[in-house]
Design a protein around this motif. Structure first.
Motif, PDB file in Angstrom:
ATOM      1  N   TYR A 295      11.862  -5.563  -2.374  1.00  0.00           N
ATOM      2  CA  TYR A 295      12.774  -4.704  -3.485  1.00  0.00           C
ATOM      3  C   TYR A 295      13.761  -3.793  -3.353  1.00  0.00           C
ATOM      4  CZ  TYR A 295       8.300  -6.481  -5.756  1.00  0.00           C
ATOM      5  OH  TYR A 295       7.187  -7.198  -5.901  1.00  0.00           O
ATOM      6  N   TYR A 296      14.625  -3.310  -4.016  1.00  0.00           N
ATOM      7  CA  TYR A 296      15.406  -2.302  -3.572  1.00  0.00           C
ATOM      8  C   TYR A 296      15.029  -1.121  -4.692  1.00  0.00           C
ATOM      9  CZ  TYR A 296      18.859  -5.739  -1.978  1.00  0.00           C
ATOM     10  OH  TYR A 296      19.741  -6.796  -1.356  1.00  0.00           O
ATOM     11  N   ALA A 297      15.535  -0.147  -4.371  1.00  0.00           N
ATOM     12  CA  ALA A 297      15.416   1.231  -5.108  1.00  0.00           C
ATOM     13  C   ALA A 297      16.574   1.470  -5.769  1.00  0.00           C
ATOM     14  CB  ALA A 297      15.027   2.222  -4.648  1.00  0.00           C
ATOM     15  N   ARG A 298      16.880   1.773  -6.996  1.00  0.00           N
ATOM     16  CA  ARG A 298      17.941   2.396  -7.826  1.00  0.00           C
ATOM     17  C   ARG A 298      17.566   3.820  -8.623  1.00  0.00           C
ATOM     18  NH1 ARG A 298      23.457   3.161  -9.157  1.00  0.00           N
ATOM     19  NH2 ARG A 298      23.730   3.304 -11.367  1.00  0.00           N
ATOM     20  N   THR A 299      18.155   4.813  -8.171  1.00  0.00           N
ATOM     21  CA  THR A 299      17.657   5.997  -8.757  1.00  0.00           C
ATOM     22  C   THR A 299      18.941   6.554  -9.390  1.00  0.00           C
ATOM     23  OG1 THR A 299      16.421   6.403  -6.681  1.00  0.00           O
ATOM     24  CG2 THR A 299      16.977   8.318  -8.106  1.00  0.00           C
ATOM     25  N   VAL A 300      18.416   7.028 -10.700  1.00  0.00           N
ATOM     26  CA  VAL A 300      19.488   7.731 -11.666  1.00  0.00           C
ATOM     27  C   VAL A 300      18.648   9.080 -12.145  1.00  0.00           C
ATOM     28  CG1 VAL A 300      20.731   7.578 -13.696  1.00  0.00           C
ATOM     29  CG2 VAL A 300      20.658   5.693 -12.385  1.00  0.00           C
ATOM     30  N   GLY A 301      19.243  10.295 -11.725  1.00  0.00           N
ATOM     31  CA  GLY A 301      18.558  11.583 -11.713  1.00  0.00           C
ATOM     32  C   GLY A 301      17.203  11.488 -11.151  1.00  0.00           C
TER      33      GLY A 301
ATOM     34  N   ALA B 267       0.846  -1.263   0.005  1.00  0.00           N
ATOM     35  CA  ALA B 267       0.001   0.032   0.137  1.00  0.00           C
ATOM     36  C   ALA B 267       0.814   1.297  -0.018  1.00  0.00           C
ATOM     37  CB  ALA B 267      -0.997  -0.062   1.156  1.00  0.00           C
ATOM     38  N   SER B 268       2.180   1.161   0.279  1.00  0.00           N
ATOM     39  CA  SER B 268       2.848   2.270   0.406  1.00  0.00           C
ATOM     40  C   SER B 268       4.472   1.675   0.340  1.00  0.00           C
ATOM     41  CB  SER B 268       2.941   3.226   1.532  1.00  0.00           C
ATOM     42  OG  SER B 268       3.090   2.251   2.852  1.00  0.00           O
ATOM     43  N   THR B 269       5.299   2.792  -0.065  1.00  0.00           N
ATOM     44  CA  THR B 269       6.673   2.354  -0.227  1.00  0.00           C
ATOM     45  C   THR B 269       7.435   2.467   1.226  1.00  0.00           C
ATOM     46  OG1 THR B 269       6.476   3.182  -2.396  1.00  0.00           O
ATOM     47  CG2 THR B 269       9.172   3.093  -1.302  1.00  0.00           C
ATOM     48  N   SER B 270       8.299   1.534   1.405  1.00  0.00           N
ATOM     49  CA  SER B 270       8.908   1.632   2.778  1.00  0.00           C
ATOM     50  C   SER B 270       9.972   2.634   2.903  1.00  0.00           C
ATOM     51  CB  SER B 270       9.871   0.287   2.872  1.00  0.00           C
ATOM     52  OG  SER B 270       9.067  -0.957   2.921  1.00  0.00           O
ATOM     53  N   GLY B 271      10.090   3.425   3.910  1.00  0.00           N
ATOM     54  CA  GLY B 271      10.965   4.485   4.209  1.00  0.00           C
ATOM     55  C   GLY B 271      12.450   3.899   4.220  1.00  0.00           C
ATOM     56  N   GLY B 272      13.344   4.620   3.898  1.00  0.00           N
ATOM     57  CA  GLY B 272      14.713   4.322   3.521  1.00  0.00           C
ATOM     58  C   GLY B 272      15.136   3.251   2.668  1.00  0.00           C
ATOM     59  N   ILE B 273      14.306   2.700   1.781  1.00  0.00           N
ATOM     60  CA  ILE B 273      14.721   2.043   0.913  1.00  0.00           C
ATOM     61  C   ILE B 273      15.507   2.216  -0.100  1.00  0.00           C
ATOM     62  CG2 ILE B 273      12.786   2.627  -0.810  1.00  0.00           C
ATOM     63  CD1 ILE B 273      12.202  -0.348  -1.561  1.00  0.00           C
ATOM     64  N   ASP B 274      16.487   1.626  -0.518  1.00  0.00           N
ATOM     65  CA  ASP B 274      17.940   2.214  -1.448  1.00  0.00           C
ATOM     66  C   ASP B 274      18.325   0.894  -2.250  1.00  0.00           C
ATOM     67  OD1 ASP B 274      19.437   0.914   0.303  1.00  0.00           O
ATOM     68  OD2 ASP B 274      20.160   3.227   1.099  1.00  0.00           O
ATOM     69  N   GLU B 275      19.609   1.160  -2.681  1.00  0.00           N
ATOM     70  CA  GLU B 275      20.061  -0.018  -3.250  1.00  0.00           C
ATOM     71  C   GLU B 275      20.693  -1.151  -2.421  1.00  0.00           C
ATOM     72  OE1 GLU B 275      23.188   1.310  -5.937  1.00  0.00           O
ATOM     73  OE2 GLU B 275      21.907   3.310  -6.771  1.00  0.00           O
ATOM     74  N   ASP B 276      20.785  -0.913  -1.248  1.00  0.00           N
ATOM     75  CA  ASP B 276      21.292  -1.900  -0.061  1.00  0.00           C
ATOM     76  C   ASP B 276      20.133  -2.096   0.749  1.00  0.00           C
ATOM     77  OD1 ASP B 276      23.943  -1.712  -1.323  1.00  0.00           O
ATOM     78  OD2 ASP B 276      23.956   0.393  -0.218  1.00  0.00           O
ATOM     79  N   MET B 277      19.120  -1.415   1.045  1.00  0.00           N
ATOM     80  CA  MET B 277      18.128  -1.585   2.045  1.00  0.00           C
ATOM     81  C   MET B 277      16.887  -2.153   1.230  1.00  0.00           C
ATOM     82  SD  MET B 277      17.131  -1.687   5.318  1.00  0.00           S
ATOM     83  CE  MET B 277      18.302  -0.657   6.065  1.00  0.00           C
ATOM     84  N   ALA B 278      16.365  -3.260   1.505  1.00  0.00           N
ATOM     85  CA  ALA B 278      15.130  -3.750   0.833  1.00  0.00           C
ATOM     86  C   ALA B 278      13.981  -3.328   1.598  1.00  0.00           C
ATOM     87  CB  ALA B 278      15.209  -5.437   0.725  1.00  0.00           C
ATOM     88  N   GLY B 279      12.826  -3.455   1.106  1.00  0.00           N
ATOM     89  CA  GLY B 279      11.432  -2.988   1.478  1.00  0.00           C
ATOM     90  C   GLY B 279      10.548  -3.053   0.446  1.00  0.00           C
ATOM     91  N   GLY B 280       9.314  -2.605   1.028  1.00  0.00           N
ATOM     92  CA  GLY B 280       8.185  -2.671  -0.006  1.00  0.00           C
ATOM     93  C   GLY B 280       8.119  -1.461  -0.989  1.00  0.00           C
ATOM     94  N   VAL B 281       7.174  -1.756  -1.964  1.00  0.00           N
ATOM     95  CA  VAL B 281       6.944  -0.641  -2.923  1.00  0.00           C
ATOM     96  C   VAL B 281       5.584  -0.516  -3.548  1.00  0.00           C
ATOM     97  CG1 VAL B 281       7.680   0.260  -5.351  1.00  0.00           C
ATOM     98  CG2 VAL B 281       9.317  -1.012  -4.022  1.00  0.00           C
ATOM     99  N   LYS B 282       5.030   0.644  -3.097  1.00  0.00           N
ATOM    100  CA  LYS B 282       3.700   0.818  -3.475  1.00  0.00           C
ATOM    101  C   LYS B 282       3.003   0.181  -4.811  1.00  0.00           C
ATOM    102  CE  LYS B 282       0.092   4.456  -3.476  1.00  0.00           C
ATOM    103  NZ  LYS B 282      -0.307   5.960  -3.332  1.00  0.00           N
ATOM    104  N   GLY B 283       2.013  -0.454  -4.764  1.00  0.00           N
ATOM    105  CA  GLY B 283       1.744  -1.157  -6.035  1.00  0.00           C
ATOM    106  C   GLY B 283       2.340  -2.258  -6.684  1.00  0.00           C
ATOM    107  N   TYR B 284       3.557  -2.546  -5.808  1.00  0.00           N
ATOM    108  CA  TYR B 284       4.135  -3.809  -6.268  1.00  0.00           C
ATOM    109  C   TYR B 284       3.588  -4.929  -5.449  1.00  0.00           C
ATOM    110  CZ  TYR B 284       7.781  -1.445  -9.441  1.00  0.00           C
ATOM    111  OH  TYR B 284       8.391  -0.608 -10.179  1.00  0.00           O
TER     112      TYR B 284
END
Length: 441
Positions: A340-346, A292-309
């Protein structure tokens, strides 16, 4: 339950997935006794693929043209394969094509086999019972078969030609038929159209799929004419078009003498987690939940949930259990969880899979997790290295107790270059810098 004779003949609806290159006779296709009446679009007047010059089936059937020394196989309007006679009934394909063509003179057939194993049987030029070069049977690599089962005469009173009258689709060459197309043609007495051209096609569906406005299957009704029975599957989606519930055939029950009602918007009157056409206490229900929401602090090393996934998958026995929360007492049995992880470019973020956990026991214990780790080419979304760590197999299950690991390395274009399996064996792959095709291993 779930298999039984439906109270009425299955119908094809105008809401079904559209077929390409088809025009209706007047408005939407009419539904009567499982038949939709359709007319077909015209094409080059010089081409006759068995339906009259300039006209074709929307899924145009292949055919042979030419003479016995030089034969051209035509697959739709975009692809042709040329063959030259080599003697003894065999032919070689031109221009490096891997197709094979042989003449079966005993059965008056040309047999064409494509590189993937798909087989086509065409009538040869010696027989006179059917159109020369016309398709007899098309057997796909997996066995699904399209067979021409009837022909008719069409054209003017003075110039009649033999054309296709009926085509049947089967699950295997000798298996269950699931669709039949019956063709009629304009004659010299017709009020419109050119004499000898396709007038209408009656499409008879043995299997019926009801879809929503997005083209997603809501209910599938598989008809077995031999046993006069139906196998039903129902899918339900959320407001974003994500699959949240599948009711398997064992979950259906009769309500008012039928298993579903075409006059209902959703076919089964589903409301508040309940339908009169689904069993409260029996049958297999499959449930999928989403974050229902994206986990706080999720990044390339910290896994969590992603809204809608996708978050979890589960199964339930009966509709009463299916409507409860996953993991609740008496509710759906948890099968898997994904993070999931989060990978951000730009200003763009993607969410690659971090882990997938499956559960051995009905109470959600016995978790076995597969983990994924990634390194990236700088400033891109291209994975450079992917590491997969599999669940440890304990000694009691003939394992080592340690987690096996496999690795994969990719180039900047996404080509797999190196891989190392769980035993440490490495495989190298070299790709063409120009085309990206695999050059050697």
């Amino acid at each position: 339950m779930g298999r039984g004779k439906h109270s009425c003949s299955p119908k094809t609806l105008a809401a079904l997935m559209p077929m390409p290159a088809i025009k209706t006779t007047s408005g939407a296709p009419a539904c009567s006794g499982g038949a939709a009446r359709l007319t077909y679009s015209s094409r080059e007047s010089s081409i006759d693929s068995g339906f009259g010059p300039g006209w074709s089936d929307a899924d145009e059937l292949p055919y042979l043209m030419g003479g016995e020394q030089n034969i051209v196989a035509r697959f739709g309007s975009e692809q042709t394969v040329w063959f030259d006679a080599q003697g003894g009934g065999s032919y070689s394909a031109r221009y490096g094509a891997k197709d094979a063509l042989v003449h079966d003179s005993e059965n008056n057939l040309f047999i064409l086999t494509r590189s993937d194993g798909t087989r086509f049987e065409f009538f040869d030029y010696d027989q006179t019972s059917h159109p020369k070069g016309g398709l007899s049977r098309w057997v796909e690599a997996g066995g699904a078969t399209i067979q021409v089962t009837a022909w008719t005469q069409a054209g003017s009173y003075y110039q009649q030609t033999q054309v296709i009258a009926e085509v049947v689709n089967k699950t295997t060459p000798n298996g269950q038929a699931h669709q039949k197309r019956t063709f009629t043609y304009w004659d010299s007495q017709s009020a419109g159209g050119r004499c000898g051209h396709v007038d209408t096609v009656t499409l008879s569906e043995y299997d019926t799929v009801y879809a929503n406005y997005l083209g997603q299957a809501i209910l599938t009704d598989l008809d077995d004419p031999a046993s006069q029975s139906h196998t039903l599957t129902y899918n339900r989606y959320d407001a974003d078009g994500r699959l949240i519930l599948t009711a398997q055939p064992s979950s259906f029950v009769l309500s008012g003498g039928v298993y579903y009602d075409e006059d209902l918007p959703d076919l089964i009157d589903f409301a508040g987690g309940d339908s009169p056409y689904l069993s409260n206490a029996g049958g297999l229900f499959e449930i999928t939940t989403y974050y229902a929401s994206t986990s706080g602090g999720i990044d390339e090393d910290m896994a969590g949930g992603v809204k809608g996934y996708r978050r979890q998958t589960a199964v339930a026995h009966g509709e009463d259990a299916a409507r409860l929360t996953v993991g609740a007492q008496g509710g759906p049995i948890l099968l898997s969880t994904t993070t999931y992880y989060a990978r951000t470019v730009g200003d763009v973020t993607i969410y690659p899979t971090a882990s997938q956990t499956v559960y051995a026991n009905e109470d959600g214990t016995g978790a076995n997790t597969t983990e994924y780790a990634y390194t990236w080419y700088s400033g891109t979304f291209q994975v450079q290295e992917e590491t997969t760590t599999l669940p440890a197999v304990p000694a009691g299950q003939n394992g080592s107790g340690a987690s096996a690991v496999r690795k994969e390395w990719f180039d900047e274009r996404g080509n797999l270059c190196w891989s190392m399996d769980e035993l440490g064996r490495a495989t190298y792959r070299e790709h063409s810098a120009l085309t990206g095709r695999l050059a050697r291993t």
